[in-house]
Design an enzyme around this catalytic site. Structure first.
Site, short mmCIF file in Angstrom:
data_model
loop_
_atom_site.label_atom_id
_atom_site.label_comp_id
_atom_site.label_asym_id
_atom_site.label_seq_id
_atom_site.Cartn_x
_atom_site.Cartn_y
_atom_site.Cartn_z
N ASN A 179 0.81 -1.23 0.00
CA ASN A 179 0.00 0.00 0.00
C ASN A 179 0.83 1.27 0.00
O ASN A 179 0.41 2.29 -0.53
CB ASN A 179 -0.99 0.00 1.18
CG ASN A 179 -0.31 -0.07 2.52
OD1 ASN A 179 0.72 -0.74 2.68
ND2 ASN A 179 -0.86 0.60 3.50
N PRO A 203 9.89 -7.19 -0.34
CA PRO A 203 8.72 -6.35 -0.60
C PRO A 203 7.55 -7.18 -1.13
O PRO A 203 7.73 -8.30 -1.61
CB PRO A 203 9.23 -5.37 -1.67
CG PRO A 203 10.72 -5.51 -1.68
CD PRO A 203 10.99 -6.92 -1.26
N ASP A 204 6.36 -6.60 -1.07
CA ASP A 204 5.19 -7.29 -1.61
C ASP A 204 5.36 -7.52 -3.11
O ASP A 204 5.91 -6.68 -3.84
CB ASP A 204 3.93 -6.48 -1.34
CG ASP A 204 2.67 -7.26 -1.68
OD1 ASP A 204 2.15 -7.94 -0.80
OD2 ASP A 204 2.22 -7.18 -2.85
N SER A 254 -1.15 -7.83 7.37
CA SER A 254 -2.39 -8.23 8.03
C SER A 254 -2.12 -8.86 9.38
O SER A 254 -1.03 -9.41 9.63
CB SER A 254 -3.15 -9.22 7.14
OG SER A 254 -2.50 -10.48 7.14
N GLU A 275 3.46 -4.27 12.56
CA GLU A 275 2.39 -3.29 12.41
C GLU A 275 1.30 -3.94 11.58
O GLU A 275 1.51 -4.26 10.41
CB GLU A 275 2.89 -2.02 11.76
CG GLU A 275 1.87 -0.88 11.91
CD GLU A 275 1.69 -0.08 10.67
OE1 GLU A 275 0.82 -0.44 9.86
OE2 GLU A 275 2.42 0.91 10.50
N GLU A 407 -11.84 -5.23 9.08
CA GLU A 407 -11.13 -4.17 8.36
C GLU A 407 -11.47 -4.27 6.87
O GLU A 407 -11.34 -5.33 6.26
CB GLU A 407 -9.63 -4.31 8.56
CG GLU A 407 -8.82 -3.21 7.91
CD GLU A 407 -7.33 -3.35 8.14
OE1 GLU A 407 -6.64 -2.33 8.18
OE2 GLU A 407 -6.86 -4.51 8.28
#
Length: 538
Positions: A179, A203-204, A254, A275, A407
């Site tokens: 994000n 990284p994603d 998540s 986080e 969420e």
């Protein structure tokens, strides 16, 4: 890096432009992609295609890493870390400040790449180089404050000297999300480097290029290339390989995945900071400036299309101002512009993927089917791009609806009226999350008192999230199932170090001397303890 600007998008309820062909606008030069992906540790010969969410068109083919590649990345990082840990803080800080300058100079290229990969509006992409530059400057300027050996009081004044050193962990594994692909890939790793560690970054998979460009800037600034290794691949496959080899893990993502990461770290007895998710509340008190609160609520709810860890998803408004606030909030939301563009001027961009769009649609459709009212938005906008969804305000959301407690991580916020502030705080604290909260009130002292009762790691007063997040000296992280550990500030760099106490003792030894018996020694030490208490010493 070659870039080609696009054209502005229409208003939320405006017509699409039939002459606009975004597929012809967004393209990365092959040489640019090759230069970035060459930084990956990958020997598999396999690639994965990534597409831009702006149009759905192919963006790049990313080489994939294997478990063997992850092992090689850690081996390289460990070799580099041994030399790096012996460099001076002044040397590290000078490189960090060069990185600060490079990021500001290259921000145009950085913003283009972020928008290509994430689909966000350019003004939201700007938050990323800004945050990384702030982080680099902060840790460069405060390195000695956080990392110098610190003298502490010895047990026997004048005869015992104890210092606490900050020793680097070794190689830090950073698993970052999609994000905020530039800042989340870099901001947690900068204090790790400043503290003398090396980094292996995963990284994603959806946003590798922004992270790789960050790695390129690190080398240009002067960090040794081997010090920051990057691996690629599905999180379910490569993530555990990183956890199995790191000396510390920093994960953002998540809650469900965070629990698995924490379990892997516990098995190896290594530390981690996590986080995780949030269902963040915003409170508008009866004495709030309604116009300011409405403006803040738009940013709180719809920045980066709601794909922000500290984004507001629950909005509690006092009876006394509810109708006026809702009128202004709805009007501001309906006036937002959406568009698939690299240029400034749009208020909101795209969701990242079909999966994210499906989640948003499921939450909204479920709420509406059970009686919730849509005050603004509520529609998929394929005329703008494959994953665009309008900023959406819901009223009448009840506990049985999916979006009440889960969420959404999209541009959807639910409105709730409250009668008294104690009730509002109690409702804000419902659920298992506790990442970020906001309070709007003209009485800042009273708002601060309420903030202490809200179970969130950060609480902003008369601001959506920037007051805490942009203040890089303030720790940022979650309570309860929103995570553990903190980024930023002293906590953000100390997590990457081991506290090592070194003591030296003069004259007196901690054992009987001069023919004393054990009992006499015990009596003498007891008398000394009583004396030091009277003298208000250690």
């Amino acid at each position: 890096m070659s870039t080609t600007p696009g054209s502005g998008g229409p208003l939320v309820d405006g017509p699409a432009d039939p002459e606009h062909d975004p597929a012809a606008v967004y393209a990365l030069e092959p040489d640019d992609v090759a230069a970035l992906t060459a930084r990956l540790v990958s020997t598999t010969g396999q690639t994965a295609q990534v597409n831009t969410p702006l149009t759905g068109a192919p963006l790049a083919h990313i080489p994939q890493s294997s478990g063997h590649d992850v092992a090689e990345a850690f081996a390289r990082a460990r070799r580099a870390q041994r030399a790096w840990s012996r460099t001076s803080l002044e040397h590290r800080a000078a490189i960090m400040l060069r990185l600060h300058d490079l990021i500001l100079e290259r921000q145009g290229e950085i913003l283009d790449l972020i928008v290509w990969e994430s689909g966000k509006a350019r003004k939201h992409a700007f938050d990323e180089p800004l945050h990384v530059a702030l982080t680099a400057r902060y840790y460069a300027r405060t390195a000695h404050q956080h990392l110098d050996a610190r003298r502490v009081r010895g047990v026997v004044p004048a005869l015992t000297r104890v210092e606490v050193n900050r020793v680097p962990k070794g190689v830090v594994g950073i698993i970052s999300p999609w994000n905020y692909p530039f800042t989340m890939a870099l901001c947690d790793g900068l204090p790790a480097l400043m503290a003398g560690n090396a980094v292996v970054a995963k990284p994603d998979a959806q946003t590798m290029l922004s992270a790789l460009y960050g790695a390129q800037l690190l080398e240009e600034a002067g960090f040794p290339r081997e010090l920051w290794q990057v691996v690629a691949g599905p999180g379910s496959q490569i993530g555990p390989e990183v956890v199995d080899r790191a000396d510390y893990i920093c994960f953002t993502g998540s809650t469900a995945t965070g629990k698995r990461v924490a379990a892997g770290c516990a098995e190896r007895l290594i530390g981690c900071s996590l986080e995780l998710g949030g269902k963040n509340p915003l409170l508008v008190l009866r004495d709030a400036d309604v116009e300011r609160a409405a403006e803040g609520a738009v940013r709180a709810s719809f920045s980066n299309a709601g794909q922000l860890c500290v984004s507001t998803e629950r909005l509690f408004v006092a009876d006394q101002v509810y109708d006026r606030f809702v009128e202004r909030f709805v009007a501001r939301t309906q006036a937002m512009s959406l568009g698939a563009t690299l240029e400034w001027g749009t208020d909101m961009g795209s969701l990242i993927s079909a999966d994210q769009l499906a989640t948003v649609e499921r939450h909204v459709d479920d709420a509406v089917a059970q009686g919730a009212r849509v005050l603004a938005g509520g529609r998929h906008r394929p005329d703008l791009g494959p994953f665009f969804y309008e900023p959406t305000i819901l009223e009448g959301v009840t506990p049985g609806m999916t979006c009440f407690g889960e969420e959404t991580f999209g541009p959807v916020v639910s409105l709730y009226r409250f009668h008294d502030e104690a009730d509002a705080v109690a409702r804000a604290n419902e659920g298992e999350y506790g990442l970020n909260g906001s309070i709007y009130s003209r009485d800042v002292k009273r708002a601060r008192g309420l903030a202490a009762e809200i179970k969130c790691g950060t609480v902003n007063i008369n601001e959506a999230f920037g007051a805490t997040f942009a203040s890089v000296e303030s720790p940022m992280g979650g309570m309860r199932e929103s995570g553990m550990g903190r980024r930023q500030g002293a906590e953000g760099i100390h997590r990457y170090t081991e506290a090592q106490s070194v003591g030296d003792q003069r004259l007196l030894r901690f054992a009987p001397m001069l023919g004393m018996s054990d009992e006499q020694y015990a009596r003498m030490m007891t008398a000394n303890l009583k004396l030091m208490k009277k003298l208000r010493r250690a």
